[in-house]
Design a protein around this motif. Sequence first.
Motif, PDB file in Angstrom:
ATOM      1  N   ILE A  16     140.245 -10.557 -44.256  1.00  0.00           N
ATOM      2  CA  ILE A  16     140.157  -9.375 -43.395  1.00  0.00           C
ATOM      3  C   ILE A  16     138.845  -8.633 -43.646  1.00  0.00           C
ATOM      4  CG2 ILE A  16     141.070  -7.030 -43.140  1.00  0.00           C
ATOM      5  CD1 ILE A  16     143.832  -8.120 -43.088  1.00  0.00           C
ATOM      6  N   THR A  17     138.516  -8.450 -44.915  1.00  0.00           N
ATOM      7  CA  THR A  17     137.293  -7.711 -45.251  1.00  0.00           C
ATOM      8  C   THR A  17     136.050  -8.412 -44.722  1.00  0.00           C
ATOM      9  OG1 THR A  17     138.339  -6.824 -47.253  1.00  0.00           O
ATOM     10  CG2 THR A  17     135.937  -6.737 -47.133  1.00  0.00           C
ATOM     11  N   TRP A  18     135.930  -9.717 -44.943  1.00  0.00           N
ATOM     12  CA  TRP A  18     134.738 -10.444 -44.498  1.00  0.00           C
ATOM     13  C   TRP A  18     134.657 -10.513 -42.973  1.00  0.00           C
ATOM     14  CZ3 TRP A  18     130.932 -10.332 -47.339  1.00  0.00           C
ATOM     15  CH2 TRP A  18     130.969 -10.610 -48.702  1.00  0.00           C
ATOM     16  N   ALA A  19     135.812 -10.691 -42.318  1.00  0.00           N
ATOM     17  CA  ALA A  19     135.800 -10.762 -40.855  1.00  0.00           C
ATOM     18  C   ALA A  19     135.313  -9.445 -40.254  1.00  0.00           C
ATOM     19  CB  ALA A  19     137.198 -11.103 -40.338  1.00  0.00           C
ATOM     20  N   SER A 160     134.563   3.949 -38.467  1.00  0.00           N
ATOM     21  CA  SER A 160     134.940   3.875 -39.886  1.00  0.00           C
ATOM     22  C   SER A 160     136.335   3.282 -40.096  1.00  0.00           C
ATOM     23  CB  SER A 160     134.907   5.272 -40.507  1.00  0.00           C
ATOM     24  OG  SER A 160     135.901   6.107 -39.929  1.00  0.00           O
ATOM     25  N   LEU A 161     137.190   3.313 -39.077  1.00  0.00           N
ATOM     26  CA  LEU A 161     138.595   2.945 -39.262  1.00  0.00           C
ATOM     27  C   LEU A 161     138.815   1.495 -39.713  1.00  0.00           C
ATOM     28  CD1 LEU A 161     140.378   4.892 -36.360  1.00  0.00           C
ATOM     29  CD2 LEU A 161     140.235   5.469 -38.791  1.00  0.00           C
ATOM     30  N   PRO A 162     138.106   0.501 -39.152  1.00  0.00           N
ATOM     31  CA  PRO A 162     138.334  -0.872 -39.636  1.00  0.00           C
ATOM     32  C   PRO A 162     138.018  -1.032 -41.118  1.00  0.00           C
ATOM     33  CG  PRO A 162     137.095  -0.894 -37.575  1.00  0.00           C
ATOM     34  CD  PRO A 162     137.145   0.519 -38.037  1.00  0.00           C
ATOM     35  N   PHE A 163     136.986  -0.356 -41.593  1.00  0.00           N
ATOM     36  CA  PHE A 163     136.578  -0.482 -42.990  1.00  0.00           C
ATOM     37  C   PHE A 163     137.553   0.227 -43.920  1.00  0.00           C
ATOM     38  CE2 PHE A 163     132.891  -1.129 -40.358  1.00  0.00           C
ATOM     39  CZ  PHE A 163     132.250  -2.199 -40.956  1.00  0.00           C
ATOM     40  N   ILE A 164     138.063   1.369 -43.481  1.00  0.00           N
ATOM     41  CA  ILE A 164     139.072   2.086 -44.274  1.00  0.00           C
ATOM     42  C   ILE A 164     140.358   1.258 -44.329  1.00  0.00           C
ATOM     43  CG2 ILE A 164     140.530   4.142 -44.345  1.00  0.00           C
ATOM     44  CD1 ILE A 164     138.184   5.683 -43.088  1.00  0.00           C
TER      45      ILE A 164
END
Length: 402
Positions: A16-19, A160-164
Amino acid sequence: MRKTWLLGFGFFSISITWALYNAFVPYFLEDYISSVAWIGFFMTIDNYFALFLQPWIGSRSDRTHTRYGRRMPYLLIGMPLGALFTAMIPFHNGMATLLLFMILMNLAMSLYRSPTVSLMPDITEEKRRTRANGIINFMGGLGSILAFGVGSVLYSAHASLPFIAAAGVTLVSLFILKTFIQEKRDAPGYQAQTAARAKISFKSQINRTTVLLLAAIFFWFVAYQGVETLFTLYGKNEMGLTESQASFSLTFFSLAFVLFAIPSGWLGGKFGKKRLILIGVSGLLIVFALVPWVESLLLLRVLLTVGGLFWACININSYPFIVSTGSEDSIGTRTGMYYLVSSLAAISSPPLLGKLIDGMGYSILFYCAAGSMLLALICMLMIRHQETDHTAKTQNASASLS
């Protein structure tokens, strides 16, 4: 296999993080950099860390001994830091802070990626590792699909929401891993390996089988990384597809890989890892060789779907195979080797194939990919490693005792 599914949350969070990182960080860089080449360079920072840091961390974790285990200390440090710096990326206030947060996030991810991967063979007996690898790759694939689907919705609401959200998933995954995975209890050979405390080095693990297998891994990743990176440009400029048609076509490859991940692991465990890899390499070689002759979008997507099945045969079985060719106390070191050659391919393949395309046209892409798969096939055919028949060993041991 319950522990494997729980361990899959580690891969789920990494995927999830890398995508999300690969999908949205280029937009941030584009605000400060006009050169696509420089954007591409900054987006490959993780591969440069993988070349140097991940092999060292993997080898170091083989020799680590704490009350939390060998691998878990790296997760306990790296995952919270990775979550923190991931969440900070969208809050940059200039080019300098953006690059700083990107570098810190990549450093943190490098701390725990190899140890997380090494946990799978640690807690899984050798004969079940291909099935276990299929399960965790399936969960990783679900993470990527979820990231693209939900991440785009969250990004539309606020950048910012996807990263949080990715940071939150990472912390929840760490809680699950720390709560349910205990190395001293769940790793069958943990106590014996700790007592031995052998100093495993890259040099000590080099033999004919390992060199040939690493070469094969390098060549098939050269083909895969080149096609994955340059396919949309190929579809647009060679086949006349729209950008959306070209990018959506890759979904068929990825979805086929995810759906066949678990069956591929089961087949590798039943018929042998080397045999499944040979089938996958041979099949993907044929697929890549046929693509330049395809003019129909439907046929292209059929070929990519079949290619995804063959890629699952290769990718699901290759990591357990390279682990199986060494001793149990060298798992982290061999994990580092795996990431070393795959990262080297990821760094070198796109610019090399791009240079060939500049001189010879886009049709050369898949011919080169097929040629690289042929080299991988030759390397695999030269391997004489005999896979262990654990059933036979158990029966023979029982017979000798009686």
